[in-house]
Design an enzyme around this catalytic site. Sequence first.
Site, mmCIF file in Angstrom:
data_model
loop_
_atom_site.group_PDB
_atom_site.id
_atom_site.type_symbol
_atom_site.label_atom_id
_atom_site.label_comp_id
_atom_site.label_asym_id
_atom_site.label_seq_id
_atom_site.Cartn_x
_atom_site.Cartn_y
_atom_site.Cartn_z
ATOM 1 N N TRP A 1 -59.703 49.929 131.207
ATOM 2 C CA TRP A 1 -59.086 49.222 131.983
ATOM 3 C C TRP A 1 -58.317 49.931 133.105
ATOM 4 C CZ3 TRP A 1 -53.340 49.486 133.365
ATOM 5 C CH2 TRP A 1 -53.072 48.324 133.824
ATOM 6 N N GLU B 1 -62.031 45.647 129.859
ATOM 7 C CA GLU B 1 -60.669 44.974 129.528
ATOM 8 C C GLU B 1 -60.419 44.069 131.001
ATOM 9 O OE1 GLU B 1 -57.253 47.134 128.047
ATOM 10 O OE2 GLU B 1 -56.182 45.268 128.085
ATOM 11 N N LYS C 1 -58.117 41.385 133.579
ATOM 12 C CA LYS C 1 -56.554 40.964 133.523
ATOM 13 C C LYS C 1 -56.556 39.760 134.650
ATOM 14 C CE LYS C 1 -52.038 43.188 133.642
ATOM 15 N NZ LYS C 1 -51.340 44.372 133.139
ATOM 16 N N ASP D 1 -57.561 40.910 125.942
ATOM 17 C CA ASP D 1 -56.439 41.386 125.903
ATOM 18 C C ASP D 1 -55.376 40.092 125.753
ATOM 19 O OD1 ASP D 1 -53.320 41.700 126.709
ATOM 20 O OD2 ASP D 1 -53.918 43.731 126.737
ATOM 21 N N HIS E 1 -53.702 38.668 128.986
ATOM 22 C CA HIS E 1 -54.262 38.894 130.320
ATOM 23 C C HIS E 1 -54.819 37.664 130.643
ATOM 24 C CE1 HIS E 1 -54.632 43.464 130.267
ATOM 25 N NE2 HIS E 1 -53.379 43.012 129.942
ATOM 26 N N HIS F 1 -57.250 43.351 122.329
ATOM 27 C CA HIS F 1 -55.862 43.936 122.519
ATOM 28 C C HIS F 1 -55.267 42.981 121.860
ATOM 29 C CE1 HIS F 1 -56.250 47.891 125.210
ATOM 30 N NE2 HIS F 1 -56.868 48.031 124.208
ATOM 31 N N ASP G 1 -47.377 38.802 131.008
ATOM 32 C CA ASP G 1 -48.094 39.928 130.365
ATOM 33 C C ASP G 1 -47.174 41.077 129.857
ATOM 34 O OD1 ASP G 1 -49.997 41.657 129.198
ATOM 35 O OD2 ASP G 1 -50.268 42.774 131.031
ATOM 36 N N ASP H 1 -46.417 42.060 126.698
ATOM 37 C CA ASP H 1 -46.736 43.023 125.668
ATOM 38 C C ASP H 1 -45.523 43.067 124.664
ATOM 39 O OD1 ASP H 1 -49.122 44.621 126.313
ATOM 40 O OD2 ASP H 1 -48.116 44.447 128.203
ATOM 41 N N ASP I 1 -52.047 45.835 121.343
ATOM 42 C CA ASP I 1 -51.352 46.473 122.615
ATOM 43 C C ASP I 1 -50.199 45.576 122.761
ATOM 44 O OD1 ASP I 1 -51.167 47.619 124.850
ATOM 45 O OD2 ASP I 1 -52.603 46.346 126.012
HETATM 46 C C1 RNT Z 1 -52.567 46.754 130.799
HETATM 47 C C2 RNT Z 1 -53.624 46.700 129.593
HETATM 48 C C3 RNT Z 1 -53.893 47.979 128.947
HETATM 49 C C4 RNT Z 1 -52.700 48.851 128.731
HETATM 50 C C5 RNT Z 1 -52.979 49.997 127.893
HETATM 51 C C6 RNT Z 1 -51.709 50.836 127.863
HETATM 52 O O1 RNT Z 1 -52.292 45.519 131.014
HETATM 53 O O2 RNT Z 1 -53.201 45.853 128.412
HETATM 54 O O3 RNT Z 1 -54.807 47.840 127.965
HETATM 55 O O4 RNT Z 1 -51.807 47.940 127.965
HETATM 56 O O5 RNT Z 1 -53.837 50.449 128.008
HETATM 57 ZN ZN ZN Z 2 -54.688 45.824 126.961
#
Ligand code: RNT
Ligand code: ZN
Length: 410
Positions: free
Chosen positions: A176, A217, A219, A250, A253, A277, A285, A287, A317
């Site tokens: 990523w 990955e 986004k 993810d 994302h 993720h 985003d 998390d 994640d």
């Molecule tokens: C960031 C991505 C990535 C990170 C990790 C820590 O937006 O989701 O995957 O969260 O690599």
């Molecule tokens: Zn991620």
Amino acid sequence: MRKETKQLFHQYGIDVNKALKTLKNTPISIQCWQLDDVQGFENADSLSGGIQSTGDYPGKARNFKEWQSDMDVALKLIPGTKRINVHACYQTNNVTDRGEAGPEQYKDWVKYAKERNLGLDFNPTIFSSPRMNDGLSLSSPDKATRDYWIKHCINSIKVSEYFATELGSSSLCNIWIPDGLKEQPADRMGPRERLKDSLDQILAYPYDKKKVDVSVESKVFGIGIESYTVGSNEFYIQYAQKNNIIYLLDMGHFHPTEVVADKISSWLLFNKKVAFHVSRPVRWDSDHVIKLNDDLQEVADELVKLDALKRARIGLDFFDGSINRIAAIVIGTRNMQKALLKALLTPWNLLKEAQDNQDHTRVLELQEEIKTLPWQEVWNEFLKQENVPSEQDWLPIVKQYEQQIQLKRK
Ligand code: RNT
Ligand code: ZN
């Protein structure tokens, strides 16, 4: 578990024992970065690169020793098969510049994993680094910057190979990058051409495909790069498909109203494997720790109904610094497993049949009917079989550890 419960599921054509076995054997890759707010062990400055951890709950792990101690508490409270997802900024041996770090720098991870029978996954850390060039890495117009991060990614694949060889379990290496622009770009193609070329150079390294899966990955945007993300969804879908690598979704994302679960069947129709993720975006985003909500359930449902658990790499994640970080891991990982169990206890054949018969009344009714089935009883049985504390009993263990260990870290 009561006999009647098994019988009840059996009436829907569901074998509870089989569901339990599948759940037990579905690995969940736990992100190493929840325990210290993505700080890492390199003494880096604060987290940067379009991601942010918020909250300052006391007691976070400050080094590998504390990390291991904390993770051991979490692992004992989580049933099933676990892996650890390591980020490159978590070097443990002879810490060096990230561009130079290779297998040598992660030896103690292998030791830790071996002792606990865990698999390991890996991620190059392409953020929180002075080598980011104006927020750019693999897509930078500066060749030296690109070369630095290309090398880091190749070294990261080598670390994954090392993990796989040592642990006898294939490893995911997920790339990523935070590259993008704050304002409307003058040139959208150039950075994407450079990213493509960088990825081509990385994949030219002849890694052992049996040992390592490489994923990319995507986004939609990050803080500071609101207008343009080089590694967008469309970019990586094309790139991954064309190059026969894995596309990683993810859940944070995408645009907030997009349904991530809906994307899985389209990808898997044309490709062998998929990676995740699993995260929880709240308006952006963010998390957050994953909850057992509809978004999570639908992802689990898709994987189960497509019989795709073996084709999927499920990684978590989230990083929440506002609550006890060990509890965050336990809550999130257990929720992932609960969602999988609920999916495994759902009569997909009956539902599909009703849809194909265009009996939409029955579909809607059955979807709601199965919500009343006693899946919690099967979950409790799983916890018992796995010899981990019940839902009511695990938090006091974390609280006690918090008092005795975490709160003493000053
Ligand atoms: C960031 C991505 C990535 C990170 C990790 C820590 O937006 O989701 O995957 O969260 O690599
Ligand atoms: Zn991620």
